[in-house]
Motif scaffolding. Structure first.
Motif, PDB file in Angstrom:
ATOM      1  N   HIS A  17      -6.158   7.373  -3.279  1.00  0.00           N
ATOM      2  CA  HIS A  17      -6.667   5.998  -3.276  1.00  0.00           C
ATOM      3  C   HIS A  17      -7.657   5.821  -4.428  1.00  0.00           C
ATOM      4  N   HIS A  77       1.903   4.316  -3.110  1.00  0.00           N
ATOM      5  CA  HIS A  77       1.811   5.778  -3.002  1.00  0.00           C
ATOM      6  C   HIS A  77       3.017   6.496  -3.611  1.00  0.00           C
ATOM      7  N   PHE A 119      -4.372   3.418  -8.236  1.00  0.00           N
ATOM      8  CA  PHE A 119      -3.671   3.052  -7.006  1.00  0.00           C
ATOM      9  C   PHE A 119      -3.920   1.581  -6.663  1.00  0.00           C
ATOM     10  N   HIS A 135       0.835  -1.209   0.000  1.00  0.00           N
ATOM     11  CA  HIS A 135       0.000   0.000   0.000  1.00  0.00           C
ATOM     12  C   HIS A 135       0.873   1.264   0.000  1.00  0.00           C
TER      13      HIS A 135
HETATM   14 ZN   LIG Z   1      -2.979   5.176   1.568  1.00  0.00          ZN
END
Ligand SMILES: [Zn+2]
Length: 169
Positions: free
Chosen positions: A131, A125, A135, A121
């Motif tokens: 998000h 980024h 992503f 996760h």
């Molecule tokens: Zn995040």
């Protein structure tokens, strides 16, 4: 018991199932069955190597990461499970970008799968700040089981919050 704070945003047919598991004392056994092993990535050096290894596999061309750390100040309740910070400053006439990844220290203990999900996760980024669809596509590219792992990780946080530890050491 409509207080599954880690599972907000999931459809009720799923959260109803989780409540049933809790009522039958089956949450911890399910987690232990699915994730019997804990990882051994305890130091910042080990965590750094772990993160860089995944980055080199999937995001080799993205900006370098200057620091990786477990952070006991990250409040997992308020959404953040890890933090990715991007600091840019001018140094010697050049713009230097510094990427740091912090992982909530709750993940220092427990299954590798949850640590991996958090790391994936935060690495995503590097490319996508929001998000959004791109992503999550990137997350799933790095970890095909990403969505299941995120759900299970939230089950694990629910377990910790309501009943406490299930892994030794
Ligand atoms: Zn995040």
């Amino acid at each position: 018991m409509k207080t599954l704070k880690y599972l907000q945003g999931y459809p009720t047919h799923l959260t109803d199932q989780v409540e049933q598991l809790i009522n039958k004392d089956q949450l911890a056994p399910l987690l232990l069955k699915r994730y019997p092993q804990t990882h051994d990535i305890k130091t910042e050096k080990a965590l750094y190597d772990y993160v860089i290894n995944i980055k080199n596999q999937y995001l080799k061309k993205s900006a370098p990461i200057s620091k990786v750390a477990y952070d006991n100040k990250i409040n997992v309740i308020h959404h953040a499970l890890g933090l990715h910070s991007f600091v840019s400053r001018v140094q010697g006439g050049k713009l230097k970008a510094k990427h740091e990844i912090r992982v909530a220290s709750v993940f220092k203990k427990g299954p590798e799968a949850f640590l991996r999900m958090i790391v994936v996760h935060e690495l995503a980024h590097l490319r996508e700040k929001e998000h959004n669809k791109a992503f999550y596509q990137l997350c799933c590219h790095m970890e095909p089981n990403y969505h299941q792992l995120e759900f299970d990780m939230r089950l694990y946080l629910t377990q910790l919050d309501k009943f406490g530890e299930i892994y030794q050491g």
